[in-house]
Design a protein around this motif. Structure first.
Motif, mmCIF file in Angstrom:
data_model
loop_
_atom_site.group_PDB
_atom_site.id
_atom_site.type_symbol
_atom_site.label_atom_id
_atom_site.label_comp_id
_atom_site.label_asym_id
_atom_site.label_seq_id
_atom_site.Cartn_x
_atom_site.Cartn_y
_atom_site.Cartn_z
ATOM 1 N N ALA A 411 0.844 -1.231 0.031
ATOM 2 C CA ALA A 411 -0.003 0.113 -0.055
ATOM 3 C C ALA A 411 0.777 1.222 0.004
ATOM 4 O O ALA A 411 0.547 2.216 -0.704
ATOM 5 C CB ALA A 411 -1.049 0.029 1.119
ATOM 6 N N PHE A 524 -7.738 3.154 -3.217
ATOM 7 C CA PHE A 524 -7.820 2.223 -2.124
ATOM 8 C C PHE A 524 -9.022 1.847 -2.010
ATOM 9 O O PHE A 524 -9.485 1.443 -0.924
ATOM 10 C CB PHE A 524 -7.035 2.593 -0.975
ATOM 11 C CG PHE A 524 -5.715 3.114 -1.135
ATOM 12 C CD1 PHE A 524 -4.521 2.108 -1.162
ATOM 13 C CD2 PHE A 524 -5.061 4.388 -1.394
ATOM 14 C CE1 PHE A 524 -3.204 2.302 -1.306
ATOM 15 C CE2 PHE A 524 -3.899 4.593 -1.730
ATOM 16 C CZ PHE A 524 -2.660 3.814 -1.578
ATOM 17 N N ARG A 529 -8.415 -0.518 -5.195
ATOM 18 C CA ARG A 529 -7.389 -1.305 -4.467
ATOM 19 C C ARG A 529 -6.885 -2.487 -5.164
ATOM 20 O O ARG A 529 -5.745 -3.027 -4.684
ATOM 21 C CB ARG A 529 -7.851 -1.775 -3.049
ATOM 22 C CG ARG A 529 -8.934 -2.783 -3.154
ATOM 23 C CD ARG A 529 -9.478 -3.493 -1.800
ATOM 24 N NE ARG A 529 -10.214 -4.519 -2.015
ATOM 25 C CZ ARG A 529 -9.857 -5.743 -2.221
ATOM 26 N NH1 ARG A 529 -8.649 -6.065 -2.224
ATOM 27 N NH2 ARG A 529 -10.574 -6.788 -2.368
ATOM 28 N N TRP A 541 -3.092 -8.106 -2.275
ATOM 29 C CA TRP A 541 -3.182 -8.130 -0.756
ATOM 30 C C TRP A 541 -3.305 -9.562 -0.203
ATOM 31 O O TRP A 541 -3.518 -10.590 -1.004
ATOM 32 C CB TRP A 541 -4.926 -7.923 -0.725
ATOM 33 C CG TRP A 541 -5.208 -6.391 -0.839
ATOM 34 C CD1 TRP A 541 -5.108 -5.762 -2.111
ATOM 35 C CD2 TRP A 541 -6.021 -5.454 -0.180
ATOM 36 N NE1 TRP A 541 -5.573 -4.353 -1.888
ATOM 37 C CE2 TRP A 541 -5.817 -4.259 -0.746
ATOM 38 C CE3 TRP A 541 -6.300 -5.462 1.294
ATOM 39 C CZ2 TRP A 541 -6.491 -3.168 -0.229
ATOM 40 C CZ3 TRP A 541 -6.707 -4.647 1.831
ATOM 41 C CH2 TRP A 541 -7.026 -3.347 1.082
ATOM 42 N N TRP A 681 -10.160 3.174 5.595
ATOM 43 C CA TRP A 681 -8.770 3.955 5.719
ATOM 44 C C TRP A 681 -8.747 4.803 6.907
ATOM 45 O O TRP A 681 -7.501 5.300 7.268
ATOM 46 C CB TRP A 681 -8.632 4.590 4.305
ATOM 47 C CG TRP A 681 -8.584 3.266 3.205
ATOM 48 C CD1 TRP A 681 -9.631 2.767 2.224
ATOM 49 C CD2 TRP A 681 -7.631 2.461 3.052
ATOM 50 N NE1 TRP A 681 -9.269 2.008 1.734
ATOM 51 C CE2 TRP A 681 -7.953 1.538 2.021
ATOM 52 C CE3 TRP A 681 -6.365 2.145 3.777
ATOM 53 C CZ2 TRP A 681 -7.041 0.565 1.478
ATOM 54 C CZ3 TRP A 681 -5.311 1.204 3.084
ATOM 55 C CH2 TRP A 681 -5.639 0.453 2.014
#
Length: 681
Positions: A411, A524, A529, A541, A681
């Motif tokens: 990220a 994201f 994402r 991920w 987030w």
């Protein structure tokens, strides 16, 4: 491309609209109206409403009580008021170019384009004549193969197709351009308009509109063909994907070799279609709604050729109508704007003219716009704000308690690779090959469409131009591109209520800071994402982290789906998921960045409002506005953005700092129990 807002061109009340052609009474447009002495309209609040009960109405209620939507609009609010100023400025630039007989290059093309639009007498005198060539091409079709080729050619001019084509960055190889195909064929705003009982009246009005346009064009059996066209489109609607399904970046990436596509979706002449679209060199295409393609191709194969021709003829007329004589233009307005969106009055011609110029030669117009109206120091101030918000996102990722260290590394890598574009392009489009002629509005529109399409088609298979912009400088909007991993902020949005260089920093963080954070968070959100720092669609991920993210996203979606905006009309939590996540993330980042900007010092209190309170007010002020009911019902079905009120209410209910700032307690209208608040987030 994820945008901050998707909306129609707005009306203007700032200048005279009486002159039928070039106006000489334009006011000074160099200054943008401010929202009060420190950036927030305190008089617009409704202090009879407690912020703990309904924060949106508290922040904007008095403004909304007195706000009247202009007759030539289907909505009005902060976005639209700023768009009015942008349109007025575009008008001033366009009319200056149109009046300059010594103009050369792009200024001369802009002037000729605008003059051709504003010469309403010449357009009316032509009547249906400009349609003759395009309708003759439809009449000449003898076979379905020829019709597929004509549908491909419609990518370059007025017309329609059962499938849409475009050339774009390849989501799994983002350094090169590839050809994409998507479902099409519908003339109403969404498949629901054909299938849902609540849109029965609009569907009936559509059939009448189709018949009227065919009648104006001189097409045979207009009523009979209109009935067949609507029945055909209803069949397409039944097999089309929903808008929520179309959001899934994984499911909409389906590469096919052309030979494979011919076998997968037989009944449609794919090679002829691509050749008509100047994409004959394509050996591979990425299909979006793959399971719909064979079904739509089968509908095409069984539809009588005369119905296909009538359908194509209607699409030519429907798209061309705003650039034809008043009978065509008025019929188009009556259905497209009045019936579907509730807009009582047609926009003045100059507004439609500057919008057409912006849509077709936007960077020629945009360059002159920037030279005349964009203050250079705003770009530097925006760069500093973006840096602050990026720093806030970096810290927020590090502090996440639900994300594993491995995913955090990825990220942070993505965040570090974000590109930022502010105000205007570093290099401008070259329009020298575009022919623009006085007195030929229809031809100018088709040549501009062909110019743009051929420009993009020629890049197929080539390297991606990272300097290209997807919006023009006069646009009141912003966007995130997943394939370029970039955030973009056109010049026109860098004004109050988003950004006031003389205003309170807290309000600016809540306004443009929230917008910056919104676009960063798009990288994201539930779809953003899925792409990495290089813009490649890939899974970076861990399975556990993805599951935790999806659980929180689903929880967030349910909060929105519970909102009944109008009787029987709810927010679609799946369709609006990405924008909702971006709103929540954007406001959280704006708060974080504002706190850091204080440098450890206490925030000043202004007019009795604390710093955090002013950040939330800045966000609420951006979204104040009203909608006509038909427009709102259309938005709920078609738009990935939630209605403005709930872009304020729902995110802040999930932010702990809001509870502290305004003293929200259990039982209050703005209260959600801590365990039910969404933490993404």
């Amino acid at each position: 491309m994820k945008t901050l807002w998707l909306g129609a061109a707005s009306a203007a009340v700032l200048i005279s609209t009486a002159a039928p052609a070039l106006a000489a009474d334009l006011p000074d447009l160099s200054q943008t109206p401010r929202m009060g002495p420190w950036g927030f309209d305190m008089a617009g609040r409704d202090t009879a409403v407690a912020p703990t009960q309904d924060f949106f109405d508290y922040a904007n209620g008095t403004y909304l009580k007195t706000l009247e939507i202009p007759a030539d609009r289907s909505r009005y609010g902060a976005f639209d008021a700023l768009q009015e100023l942008s349109q007025a400025r575009m008008r001033a630039v366009s009319e200056k170019a149109a009046a300059n007989k010594a103009a050369t290059g792009d200024e001369a093309k802009l002037g000729a384009f605008y003059r051709s639009f504003m010469d309403e007498a010449a357009v009316n005198a032509l009547g249906a004549k400009p349609l003759a060539s395009d309708l003759a091409a439809v009449r000449a079709v003898k076979t379905r193969e020829e019709m597929a080729g004509l549908m491909g050619a419609s990518m370059r001019k007025f017309g329609g197709s059962f499938f849409g084509a475009y050339v774009h960055d390849d989501a799994k190889d983002p350094e090169k351009y590839t050809a994409y195909l998507a479902q099409g064929g519908l003339g109403l705003p969404d498949r629901d308009y054909y299938l849902e009982e609540r849109f029965k009246a609009q569907k009936a009005a559509y059939e009448a509109y189709v018949a009227k346009m065919l009648t104006l064009a001189g097409w045979e059996k207009p009523a009979e063909n209109a009935k067949a066209i609507v029945a055909l489109e209803t069949e397409i609607a039944k097999v089309s994907w929903t808008r929520a399904e179309q959001r899934d970046d994984d499911k909409t990436y389906n590469p096919f070799e052309i030979a494979q596509l011919e076998q997968y979706a037989p009944g449609f002449a794919w090679k002829q279609y691509l050749a008509g679209a100047n994409l004959a060199k394509a050996t591979r295409v990425v299909v979006a709604e793959n399971t719909a393609f064979p079904k739509i191709a089968a509908i095409y194969a069984k539809t009588p050729i005369e119905t296909l021709k009538a359908w194509s003829a209607f699409n030519v007329v429907d798209q061309a109508a705003p650039y034809l004589s008043k009978d065509f233009d008025q019929a188009n307005y009556e259905f497209r704007s009045k019936t579907l969106s509730g807009q009582p009055v047609q926009q003045p011609r100059w507004k439609r003219g500057v919008s057409a110029a912006d849509n077709n030669i936007g960077e020629a117009l945009g360059k002159l716009y920037v030279e005349a109206y964009f203050p250079a120091d705003s770009k530097a101030k925006m760069e500093a704000l973006v840096s602050d918000i990026r720093t806030a996102m970096k810290a927020r990722i590090d502090k996440l308690d639900w994300m594993s260290p491995a995913t955090k590394v990825k990220a942070q890598e993505k965040l570090a690779k974000f590109r930022v574009k502010i105000a205007y392009p570093d290099k401008w489009r070259d329009y020298s090959a575009l022919s623009v002629k006085d007195g030929d509005l229809y031809g100018n529109m088709e040549r501009a469409a062909a110019f743009e399409w051929d420009y993009r088609a020629a890049r197929l298979g080539g390297p991606v131009d990272d300097d290209e912009w997807g919006m023009t400088p006069p646009t009141i909007n912003a966007y995130y591109s997943s394939t370029k991993n970039e955030i973009v902020f056109p010049a026109a949005i860098l004004q109050p209520p988003f950004f006031d260089p003389q205003g309170d920093p807290a309000v600016n963080y809540g306004g443009i800071g929230g917008v910056i954070g919104h676009e960063i968070t798009h990288g994201f959100d539930d779809q953003g994402r899925k792409s990495d720092g290089d813009g490649k669609l890939t899974d970076w991920w861990t399975a556990e982290d993805a599951a935790k993210f999806n659980a929180q996203a689903a929880k967030f979606g349910k909060q929105y789906a519970a909102v009944e905006v109008l009787p029987g009309a709810h927010i679609n939590g799946e369709l609006t998921m990405g924008e909702n996540i971006a709103d929540l993330g954007g406001l959280l980042l704006a708060l974080d960045a504002y706190h850091v900007s204080l440098g450890g010092k206490p925030a000043p209190v202004i007019d009795g409002m604390t710093g955090d309170q002013r950040v939330f007010l800045g966000w609420a002020q951006v979204w104040r506005g009203k909608y006509r009911e038909d427009r709102m019902r259309q938005q709920l079905v078609t738009d990935p953005h939630s209605p403005p009120k709930y872009r304020v209410q729902t995110p802040i209910k999930n932010i702990d700092a809001f509870y502290e700032a305004f003293g929200v307690k259990p039982g209050d209208g703005m209260y959600i129990a801590p365990a039910e608040r969404v933490r993404i987030w």
